[in-house]
Structures are given as C-alpha cells and as structure tokens.
Design an enzyme around this catalytic site. Structure first.
Site, PDB file in Angstrom:
ATOM      1  N   ASP A 158       0.912  -1.242   0.045  1.00 19.01           N
ATOM      2  CA  ASP A 158       0.031   0.105   0.104  1.00 19.01           C
ATOM      3  C   ASP A 158       0.610   1.267   0.089  1.00 19.01           C
ATOM      4  O   ASP A 158       2.030   1.267   0.288  1.00 19.01           O
ATOM      5  CB  ASP A 158      -0.846   0.036   1.379  1.00 19.01           C
TER       6      ASP A 158
HETATM    7  N1  URA Z   1      -1.315  -5.986   3.613  1.00 17.85           N
HETATM    8  C1  URA Z   1      -1.691  -4.638   3.762  1.00 17.85           C
HETATM    9  O1  URA Z   1      -2.650  -4.438   4.591  1.00 17.85           O
HETATM   10  N2  URA Z   1      -0.851  -3.659   3.387  1.00 17.85           N
HETATM   11  C2  URA Z   1       0.131  -4.033   2.533  1.00 17.85           C
HETATM   12  O2  URA Z   1       0.725  -3.008   2.016  1.00 17.85           O
HETATM   13  C3  URA Z   1       0.578  -5.389   2.468  1.00 17.85           C
HETATM   14  C4  URA Z   1      -0.259  -6.385   3.112  1.00 17.85           C
END
Ligand code: URA
Length: 259
Positions: free
Chosen positions: A104
């Site tokens: 993310d």
């Molecule tokens: N899980 C999440 O919630 N965010 C990420 O960036 C990777 C795995």
C-alpha cells in the site's frame, strides 16, 4: 566489464575472500582457462565463468530490492503520486521494470522490482505460495489468540476467507507483531487485524520468500540482486527462524524506518 571476484560473489554464496582462495586453488576458469588474479576484469555477457565446477550464467534481466518509504505507490505510472520506480537509480532502472507485487502507499519495506516477466509470474503465482512476512505496529496490545485465529483461515470484511496464516508477538514490544502470509489480498494484513479486533498503525515488509530485506538499506534505497538471492527468495524458509531474526533486528528496523 566487471571484476571476477565481484561477479562470482554476487552470484554465489561465496564471499570475495572465498573467491580469492578458490582462485588460488585453481578452482576458477574463464573461457576454459584457469585464472588466479582476483582483479581480472571479465565481460559478463560474453565470458563463460566456471567457479568450483559450476558455470555461472549471465542474467540479462535486472532485479532490484527496494526499501520502500511511505508515500510511494507500487505501480509503473500514477497521475497523482510518485511511484516506486522513481526511487530506482537510473543505472539500475530498465525500460520494462515493474514492481512484482504491491505494498500500500502508506506501507514500507521490501519491494522487488524486475523486468523479468517469467520470474515475476513465478513469484506471484498462487501455486508458488511465496510467503511474505511483515512487521506491524498495532494500536492495541498483541493477543496470543491471534495465532489460532490466523491459522484457522480468518474471514475478513466482505466475507473473504483467508488462507491459514502465521503470526507471533515480538518480545521487545507488545504493540508489534510479525505475520507471514501466503497470498496477497487487498489490504490483507490491515483487514486481518481489523477482523481480530485490532488496528495496524504501520506495516513494514521484511521478507519475500526466503529473502530478507538488507538491514543496511535506508528508506528509499535500492540494491541490485543476483541469482543467489533470487534462488533464496524462491526457496522455502522456516517461520520461527524468520521470527528469531526479526527479534534480533527489531530495533534497527524500528529506528531506521520510523515504524
Ligand atoms: N497487507 C496490507 O494491508 N498492506 C500492505 O501493504 C501489504 C499487506
């Protein structure tokens, strides 16, 4: 042109010192001729190098390990935000490079970039079950009950069922957990902790398969990875060993990456 000791140590588990010793012992050939000088320059694209009986193949693709800071998106183009590609220095960035897997925008840590479509396909294939491990800071204290909950295949919002996952607490701080997932649903780690009644405040990817992020990489820095590390990445590893390593590196991950 590249120095032979660097070429070999980048592609095998040998250190430069090991390479020097093997050179002295006559265990290394270039185009069939035994060589002994560790400063010898070779052309990795055309010279055939054999070290200890193993011929080292030149990879025509480029692979990069990035320590992603927050604020960057894992795509090749984005109208609004900077992409992880903008962090790859020009000498490593190739035309077809892309991030193999996503974090993310507000997540940090290990992102693997490559221009090798077959490798990315192997990494991302659900059949491969390449485990990704994350260090997460939690709003509420870690609860040992998460271990059973995550292992049983948690249902997250929207009714999706997760594959069994591994999780453990970190002995240095009850507000941290270490998680291993064999899949990558949208916001999965955040949604799993939410389903368990907690909240992820920050997330740092430590490991992809058997390959751990280099602890010396500052946020935003990259390094090129070679065959040896790619083999490591695609290999199995033991979650409890990974946990022990995270316990050892915990403070440096925390401080260097402001988790
Ligand atoms: N899980 C999440 O919630 N965010 C990420 O960036 C990777 C795995």
């Amino acid at each position: 042109m590249e120095r032979i000791d660097k070429f070999i140590s980048d592609r095998t588990p040998m250190s430069r010192k090991d390479v020097k010793l093997l050179l002295k012992q006559g265990g290394i050939t270039v185009n069939g001729q035994t060589v002994q000088d560790s400063s010898l320059k070779i052309n990795p694209e055309t010279d055939s190098v054999n070290a200890g009986g193993r011929t080292l193949v030149y990879r025509k693709n480029t692979c990069v390990m990035l320590n992603k800071p927050d604020g960057y998106v894992c795509s090749t183009r984005d109208g609004r935000s900077e992409t992880v590609l903008s962090l790859v220095p020009e000498e490593l960035r190739t035309k077809d490079m892309f991030p193999a897997g996503r974090l993310d925008k507000d997540s940090k840590g290990f992102v693997f970039l490559t221009d090798d479509g077959d490798l990315a396909h192997r990494m991302l294939s659900p059949k491969k079950h390449l485990t990704k491990c994350y260090l997460v800071r939690l709003e509420n204290e870690y609860d040992e009950r998460y271990e059973e909950l995550f292992a049983s295949g948690l249902e997250i919002d929207g009714g999706e069922i997760c594959l069994p996952a591994k999780v453990c607490g970190i002995s240095h701080d009850r507000h941290f957990a270490f998680v291993g997932l064999d899949e990558g649903k949208y916001h999965q780690v955040k949604r799993m902790f939410q389903a368990a009644g907690n909240k992820v405040l920050s997330l740092f990817r430590v490991q992809i398969g058997g390959l751990v992020i280099d602890g010396n990489l500052a946020p935003g820095e990259c390094l090129e990875v070679f065959n040896n590390d790619i083999e490591k990445m695609l290999s199995q590893f033991d979650f409890s060993d990974a946990r022990k390593s995270v316990e050892i590196c915990f403070w440096s991950y925390l401080i260097n990456n402001k988790l």
